[in-house]
Each structure stands twice: as C-alpha cells, then as structure tokens.
Motif scaffolding. Structure first.
Motif, mmCIF file in Angstrom:
data_model
loop_
_atom_site.group_PDB
_atom_site.id
_atom_site.type_symbol
_atom_site.label_atom_id
_atom_site.label_comp_id
_atom_site.label_asym_id
_atom_site.label_seq_id
_atom_site.Cartn_x
_atom_site.Cartn_y
_atom_site.Cartn_z
ATOM 1 N N SER A 93 0.799 -0.975 0.000
ATOM 2 C CA SER A 93 -0.034 0.128 0.013
ATOM 3 C C SER A 93 0.742 1.264 0.023
ATOM 4 N N LEU A 94 0.390 2.131 -0.482
ATOM 5 C CA LEU A 94 0.971 3.551 -0.330
ATOM 6 C C LEU A 94 0.579 4.198 0.623
ATOM 7 N N VAL A 95 1.429 4.815 1.626
ATOM 8 C CA VAL A 95 1.117 5.734 2.713
ATOM 9 C C VAL A 95 1.517 7.049 2.809
ATOM 10 N N PHE A 96 0.829 7.839 3.500
ATOM 11 C CA PHE A 96 1.172 9.420 3.401
ATOM 12 C C PHE A 96 1.863 9.715 4.464
ATOM 13 N N THR A 97 2.895 10.520 4.838
ATOM 14 C CA THR A 97 3.634 10.763 5.899
ATOM 15 C C THR A 97 3.579 12.253 6.166
ATOM 16 N N ASN A 98 3.199 12.865 7.282
ATOM 17 C CA ASN A 98 3.169 14.214 7.381
ATOM 18 C C ASN A 98 4.355 14.598 8.092
ATOM 19 N N THR A 99 5.141 15.294 7.347
ATOM 20 C CA THR A 99 6.536 15.702 7.756
ATOM 21 C C THR A 99 6.431 16.947 8.625
ATOM 22 N N ASP A 114 0.937 6.207 18.028
ATOM 23 C CA ASP A 114 1.210 6.674 16.625
ATOM 24 C C ASP A 114 1.900 5.652 15.791
ATOM 25 N N ILE A 115 1.651 6.033 14.605
ATOM 26 C CA ILE A 115 2.419 5.117 13.592
ATOM 27 C C ILE A 115 3.482 6.293 12.944
ATOM 28 N N ILE A 116 4.760 6.120 12.847
ATOM 29 C CA ILE A 116 5.684 6.978 12.528
ATOM 30 C C ILE A 116 6.457 6.347 11.336
ATOM 31 N N CYS A 117 7.154 7.169 10.492
ATOM 32 C CA CYS A 117 8.130 6.988 9.530
ATOM 33 C C CYS A 117 9.459 7.355 9.758
ATOM 34 N N TYR A 118 10.366 6.465 9.963
ATOM 35 C CA TYR A 118 11.863 6.687 10.504
ATOM 36 C C TYR A 118 12.833 5.842 9.596
ATOM 37 N N ASN A 119 14.173 6.419 9.387
ATOM 38 C CA ASN A 119 15.023 6.006 9.052
ATOM 39 C C ASN A 119 16.077 5.078 10.143
ATOM 40 N N ASN A 120 16.436 4.017 9.616
ATOM 41 C CA ASN A 120 17.381 2.925 10.534
ATOM 42 C C ASN A 120 18.777 2.780 9.730
ATOM 43 N N VAL A 121 19.861 3.298 10.455
ATOM 44 C CA VAL A 121 20.951 3.233 9.686
ATOM 45 C C VAL A 121 21.383 1.318 9.273
ATOM 46 N N TYR A 166 13.904 10.427 12.682
ATOM 47 C CA TYR A 166 12.335 10.608 12.551
ATOM 48 C C TYR A 166 12.119 11.229 11.197
ATOM 49 N N LYS A 167 11.294 10.859 10.527
ATOM 50 C CA LYS A 167 10.795 11.269 9.362
ATOM 51 C C LYS A 167 9.468 12.117 9.283
ATOM 52 N N GLY A 168 8.386 11.604 9.999
ATOM 53 C CA GLY A 168 7.202 12.061 10.177
ATOM 54 C C GLY A 168 6.190 10.891 10.628
ATOM 55 N N LYS A 169 4.870 11.631 10.800
ATOM 56 C CA LYS A 169 3.538 10.715 11.480
ATOM 57 C C LYS A 169 2.792 10.298 10.149
ATOM 58 N N ILE A 170 2.614 8.895 9.999
ATOM 59 C CA ILE A 170 1.872 8.249 9.008
ATOM 60 C C ILE A 170 0.329 8.669 9.368
ATOM 61 N N VAL A 171 -0.218 9.380 8.273
ATOM 62 C CA VAL A 171 -1.883 9.811 8.378
ATOM 63 C C VAL A 171 -2.640 9.420 7.400
ATOM 64 N N GLY A 172 -2.246 8.386 6.636
ATOM 65 C CA GLY A 172 -3.288 7.488 5.844
ATOM 66 C C GLY A 172 -2.549 6.747 4.772
ATOM 67 N N GLY A 173 -3.312 6.150 3.944
ATOM 68 C CA GLY A 173 -2.715 5.193 2.973
ATOM 69 C C GLY A 173 -3.808 4.546 2.016
ATOM 70 N N ILE A 174 -3.221 4.290 1.020
ATOM 71 C CA ILE A 174 -3.977 3.679 -0.119
ATOM 72 C C ILE A 174 -3.572 2.357 -0.660
ATOM 73 N N ASN A 175 -4.520 1.331 -0.588
ATOM 74 C CA ASN A 175 -4.144 -0.003 -0.904
ATOM 75 C C ASN A 175 -3.992 -0.293 -2.337
ATOM 76 N N ILE A 176 -4.482 0.415 -3.324
ATOM 77 C CA ILE A 176 -4.553 -0.096 -4.652
ATOM 78 C C ILE A 176 -3.248 0.533 -5.506
ATOM 79 N N VAL A 177 -2.685 1.382 -5.122
ATOM 80 C CA VAL A 177 -1.819 2.079 -5.858
ATOM 81 C C VAL A 177 -0.672 1.512 -6.390
ATOM 82 N N LYS A 178 -0.132 0.636 -5.552
ATOM 83 C CA LYS A 178 1.241 -0.270 -5.753
ATOM 84 C C LYS A 178 1.166 -1.211 -6.936
#
Length: 173
Positions: free
Chosen positions: A43-49, A60-67, A109-121
C-alpha cells in the motif's frame, strides 16, 4: 493554439511539482507485512512531515530511517522514554511479536503516518515493473510524471471539447 496548450501544460506540471515539494505530505510504499492488517503490504502511505517529534505519542504510527536498513520504516510507537532529557522512541510492527531491537531518535524521525491507499502499488507495478526495486525519489518522479501526463491529457481534452462546442454552456430546463 498548440503553443498555448503546451505552455499551459508545462506551467501546470511545474506548479504541481512545486506544490508537491512544499507539501508536508510525502509518500512511501509498505514493503513488508509487519504492520498488517492496518498497513497492508504494497500500500501507499502518506507521511506528514510537519508533525513534530515532540508531538509523537505511544500508539502513533511513524516513518523513520534506521542506519542498518536502507529504506524507511513505518511502525507503531510502542514506548516513549527520556534519557538525559532526550526523547527516545521504541517501535513495533503490529504484526510482530516483539518490539524492534533499536530505538528512534529525533534525527531518525521522518514524520507521522496519516493515511494510506491499498490499490496504488499494483497499478504502479503494471506501469513501471516492480515498484519495490525503485528508491523513493524514483518512485516520486514516476508517480509525478504519470499524474502530470494524465492531467495534461485531460487538459488538452477539455480545451478541445471547449473549442469544438463553442465553450461550456449550461442550459436550464
């Protein structure tokens, strides 16, 4: 007329690009089942930065980077702690048995997940091959290009329709 239409399309594409880059919403593709059934694989998710790291709370569901992993991770906040005044977050995938073996700091930290769409990918896979093999920048460019082409074609069709029919007329009955 053709130069005008082409110029309008170019201006529109540039404006869409500027708006997207200025927008706090960024996109990511979910590449694993670790967050199912909330965030489905592919699915495609939207991150509010714009959501501050300080505003993130447990649940909360968050987006982040791990080395250690060469992609963004989207997991739920499992625990929030403070060590020497620094906020530290532990995360866990909803579909995993244990919390992640690392912590998330503000620099990750990159941002908070605020939504998503399952058909885009699946749609993108049909057009471009396996989206998971693209990096985020390539994916954004291809999604933007696809959107710009569709909007451009619609714009040309609207202008052609208007020209053929003498404008848009509404007649009440």
């Amino acid at each position: 007329m053709k130069k005008t239409v082409f110029s309008l399309i170019i201006i529109f594409v540039i404006l869409v690009g500027i708006i997207y880059n200025l927008s706090p919403l960024k996109t990511n593709v979910i590449v694993s089942g670790s967050m199912e059934p909330v965030l489905m694989t592919n699915s495609l998710v939207f991150t509010n930065t714009d959501v501050s790291f300080d505003d993130i709370e447990k649940g909360d569901i968050i987006c982040y980077n791990n080395v250690n992993i060469e992609r963004n991770i989207m997991h739920r906040v499992y625990q929030v702690s403070y060590i020497d005044g620094e906020k530290i977050i532990m995360t866990k995938g909803d579909n995993l048995g244990a919390p992640d073996p690392w912590t998330v700091k503000e620099s990750d930290y990159k941002g908070k997940i605020v939504g998503g769409i399952n058909i885009v990918k699946p749609l993108l896979d049909c057009l471009y091959g396996n989206v998971l093999e693209l990096n985020t920048t390539e994916l954004r460019i291809k999604v933007f290009a696809m959107s710009a082409i569709l909007v451009g074609l619609c714009t040309v069709e609207i202008i052609s329709f208007k020209k053929r029919n003498g404008g848009f007329k509404y007649e009440s009955k």
